[in-house]
Design a protein around this motif. Structure first.
Motif, PDB file in Angstrom:
ATOM      1  N   ASP A  81      -9.241   7.099   2.634  1.00 20.53           N
ATOM      2  CA  ASP A  81      -8.628   5.919   2.023  1.00 20.53           C
ATOM      3  C   ASP A  81      -8.126   6.232   0.617  1.00 20.53           C
ATOM      4  O   ASP A  81      -7.299   5.519   0.069  1.00 20.53           O
ATOM      5  CB  ASP A  81      -9.668   4.797   1.922  1.00 20.53           C
ATOM      6  CG  ASP A  81     -10.258   4.465   3.277  1.00 20.53           C
ATOM      7  OD1 ASP A  81      -9.505   3.990   4.138  1.00 20.53           O
ATOM      8  OD2 ASP A  81     -11.459   4.712   3.480  1.00 20.53           O
ATOM      9  N   ASP A 111      -8.535  11.303   7.581  1.00 18.98           N
ATOM     10  CA  ASP A 111      -8.284   9.860   7.505  1.00 18.98           C
ATOM     11  C   ASP A 111      -8.980   9.218   6.293  1.00 18.98           C
ATOM     12  O   ASP A 111      -9.800   8.318   6.437  1.00 18.98           O
ATOM     13  CB  ASP A 111      -8.730   9.156   8.798  1.00 18.98           C
ATOM     14  CG  ASP A 111      -8.247   7.698   8.831  1.00 18.98           C
ATOM     15  OD1 ASP A 111      -7.217   7.392   8.202  1.00 18.98           O
ATOM     16  OD2 ASP A 111      -8.917   6.866   9.467  1.00 18.98           O
ATOM     17  N   LEU A 159      -4.879  13.771   5.722  1.00 19.50           N
ATOM     18  CA  LEU A 159      -4.423  13.222   7.002  1.00 19.50           C
ATOM     19  C   LEU A 159      -5.466  13.431   8.090  1.00 19.50           C
ATOM     20  O   LEU A 159      -5.825  12.502   8.812  1.00 19.50           O
ATOM     21  CB  LEU A 159      -3.106  13.874   7.423  1.00 19.50           C
ATOM     22  CG  LEU A 159      -1.883  13.621   6.527  1.00 19.50           C
ATOM     23  CD1 LEU A 159      -0.685  14.401   7.040  1.00 19.50           C
ATOM     24  CD2 LEU A 159      -1.562  12.141   6.436  1.00 19.50           C
ATOM     25  N   ASN A 182       4.317   9.532   5.991  1.00 18.65           N
ATOM     26  CA  ASN A 182       4.044   8.096   6.134  1.00 18.65           C
ATOM     27  C   ASN A 182       2.624   7.722   5.754  1.00 18.65           C
ATOM     28  O   ASN A 182       1.980   6.919   6.419  1.00 18.65           O
ATOM     29  CB  ASN A 182       4.287   7.629   7.574  1.00 18.65           C
ATOM     30  CG  ASN A 182       5.728   7.804   7.953  1.00 18.65           C
ATOM     31  OD1 ASN A 182       6.616   7.517   7.148  1.00 18.65           O
ATOM     32  ND2 ASN A 182       5.975   8.298   9.152  1.00 18.65           N
ATOM     33  N   ALA A 183       2.123   8.361   4.713  1.00 16.46           N
ATOM     34  CA  ALA A 183       0.738   8.110   4.326  1.00 16.46           C
ATOM     35  C   ALA A 183       0.670   7.567   2.899  1.00 16.46           C
ATOM     36  O   ALA A 183      -0.266   7.850   2.154  1.00 16.46           O
ATOM     37  CB  ALA A 183      -0.081   9.390   4.457  1.00 16.46           C
ATOM     38  N   ASP A 228      -0.055   4.746   2.069  1.00 14.14           N
ATOM     39  CA  ASP A 228      -1.136   3.775   1.915  1.00 14.14           C
ATOM     40  C   ASP A 228      -2.388   4.393   1.302  1.00 14.14           C
ATOM     41  O   ASP A 228      -3.279   3.682   0.855  1.00 14.14           O
ATOM     42  CB  ASP A 228      -1.481   3.163   3.287  1.00 14.14           C
ATOM     43  CG  ASP A 228      -1.752   4.238   4.338  1.00 14.14           C
ATOM     44  OD1 ASP A 228      -0.912   5.155   4.476  1.00 14.14           O
ATOM     45  OD2 ASP A 228      -2.796   4.178   5.005  1.00 14.14           O
ATOM     46  N   ILE A 229      -2.476   5.724   1.276  1.00 13.49           N
ATOM     47  CA  ILE A 229      -3.650   6.365   0.675  1.00 13.49           C
ATOM     48  C   ILE A 229      -3.566   6.240  -0.859  1.00 13.49           C
ATOM     49  O   ILE A 229      -2.561   6.623  -1.451  1.00 13.49           O
ATOM     50  CB  ILE A 229      -3.745   7.850   1.096  1.00 13.49           C
ATOM     51  CG1 ILE A 229      -3.874   7.954   2.629  1.00 13.49           C
ATOM     52  CG2 ILE A 229      -4.899   8.545   0.395  1.00 13.49           C
ATOM     53  CD1 ILE A 229      -3.853   9.381   3.162  1.00 13.49           C
TER      54      ILE A 229
END
Lengths: 326, 138
Positions: B59, B57, B54, B85-86, B88-89
């Motif tokens: 990917d 940041d 987190l 809420n991560a 997307d990683i």
């Protein structure tokens, strides 16, 4: 702006993303930084610099532990080099800082130099702005491992700590200009190694000579940079180092407000010049592209000796910035 | 030069095994492919890994594991990413896995598992095809 609110609230994800956008030079970050700027000026910035392997990350870890014990919140900007060949980087400073990973009041960000010289990254100043606005009390900047001339940290930090280790080279290394002149505090780490006393001795001599020189040219302040011996991995000498930082901070903020103002002004000037330089360059590139040209194609013509870098630069400035005004 | 979006990848070793040769080789290969690799060393808890992801940041998270404890740590990491809420990683695993575990790991959202013998070139190619840098927020 929602993002501004989130940063001021200390939203980790929002801050992390903003830092990424700043590092990637996303143009819209400028207006976010503008909004954050009025909230800055409260954080105290401590810089660590020195050669690779001197123990900067381990010292940063120890100092962070100290600040957490006295209830201060901390942000760390840890810089490692970008490969000039692939453009990639391995950012490994966190390895030494694992015990702080779960502390909500410590925000660690690893950054790659991306071709920037000087020991910092292009984004360092703006990242400090974000952490300052976020409300971090202490911002620790760990430079990339440096040699002699990388002194940018001194324009960024309130207290600059130059870390050295025994056995790096002969005495002459220490009389070269550069990082020897920027330390407010000097650390000789790995002080249990052979030659530590000699390194301290040499440092002392050099610093005394420097003082005399600055006194002669009237540039003297009355802060005498202490030399602290540490063994960072064992925590030896850390109390003394923390004490030295606190004394320098007190010297700047309490005893010598005019000196503090000078430091702050120098930081502001540096940030402003960097931003101005950057904006001007980007604007010029935009204008060159609008003329249907590119930096690369001009470089090609310079390489072919059709043009030379001096005249073409002057010419571009004249045509794009000066003649328009007249 | 400007606005260059670089892929940021966390290479982490969850749990108690201290064998990080593989993780280091992967980190180096990813660096040579032009990515920014955050390497945090051995003995990481799922909580530490997710907090790092987190703050940095990233990917993608590459989890290297040889201890056999993936059926605990991998689901826990996925859970924590979801809580933050991560999701997307992109998360991938590398190391030693019983073949019957692989579908189970994919079912909880681990995108790919690389087992011994995987070629570095193939891993890089997979990353290039499957992981894109997050779009600028603003």
């Amino acid at each position: 702006m929602e993002i501004v609110e989130q940063v001021l609230r200390g939203d980790v994800r929002a801050v992390a993303r903003l830092l990424r956008d700043i590092d990637d030079q996303v143009p819209s970050t400028r207006s976010i930084l503008k909004e954050l700027y009025p909230y800055t000026g409260k954080a105290y910035v401590v810089g660590f610099t020195g050669p690779p392997g001197a123990g900067k990350s381990t010292l940063v870890d120890q100092i962070t532990a100290y600040y957490r014990r006295i209830g201060k919140t901390v942000a760390i900007i840890a810089i490692d080099p970008t490969s000039p060949f692939s453009g990639g980087a391995i950012l490994g400073d966190r390895i030494r800082m694992q015990r702080h990973f779960l502390d909500k009041d410590v925000f660690i960000r690893s950054v790659a130099t991306r071709g920037h010289f000087g020991g910092l990254t292009k984004s360092t100043h703006d990242m400090i702005t974000v952490f300052d606005a976020m409300g971090k009390d202490i911002i620790i900047v760990e430079t990339v491992g440096v040699g002699q001339g990388e002194v940018e940290i001194a324009d960024c930090a309130h207290t600059t700590i130059v870390v050295s280790v025994p056995g790096l080279g002969d005495d002459i290394q220490a009389i070269k200009a550069g990082i020897m002149e920027i330390g407010n505090i000097f650390v000789v780490n790995k002080a249990d190694r052979e030659g530590a006393k000699k390194t301290v001795q040499e440092l002392r001599t050099i610093l005394d000579m420097g003082r005399r020189f600055r006194m002669d040219i009237g540039e003297m302040d009355d802060w005498e940079p202490p030399i602290v011996e540490t063994q960072a991995h064992k925590g030896i000498g850390i109390d003394e180092l923390c004490d030295a930082i606190e004394r320098h901070k007190a010297y700047l903020t309490a005893q010598k407000p005019e000196q503090f103002r000078k430091v702050m002004l120098k930081r502001t000037l540096h940030q402003f010049s960097e931003t101005l330089r950057d904006e001007l360059f980007k604007e010029m590139v935009r204008r060159i592209e609008r003329r249907g040209d590119t930096l690369e194609s001009i470089a090609e013509r310079i390489f072919q000796k059709e043009l030379d870098p001096y005249s073409v630069s002057r010419q571009l400035i004249k045509e794009e910035f000066i003649s328009h005004e007249q | 030069m400007a606005n260059e979006r670089k892929l940021r990848i966390l290479v982490a070793k969850p749990g108690l095994d201290g064998h990080d040769r593989g993780a280091r080789v992967i980190a180096r290969a990813l660096r040579d492919a032009g990515f920014e690799v955050i390497y945090t060393g051995c003995h990481q808890t799922p909580e530490q890994i997710v907090q790092t992801a987190l703050q940095e940041d990233v990917d993608m998270i590459g989890l290297s594991i040889l201890s056999g404890a993936h059926n605990y740590s991998f689901p826990r990491i996925m859970e924590l990413l979801k809580e933050n809420n991560a999701e997307d990683i992109v998360v991938v695993g590398g190391g030693i896995f019983p073949l019957e575990d692989i579908p189970k790991l994919k079912a909880i959202g681990i995108r790919e598992i690389f087992t011994p013998g995987s070629k570095l070139d193939d891993i890089i190619k997979w990353v290039r095809e499957n992981v894109k840098p997050r779009k600028a927020a603003a």
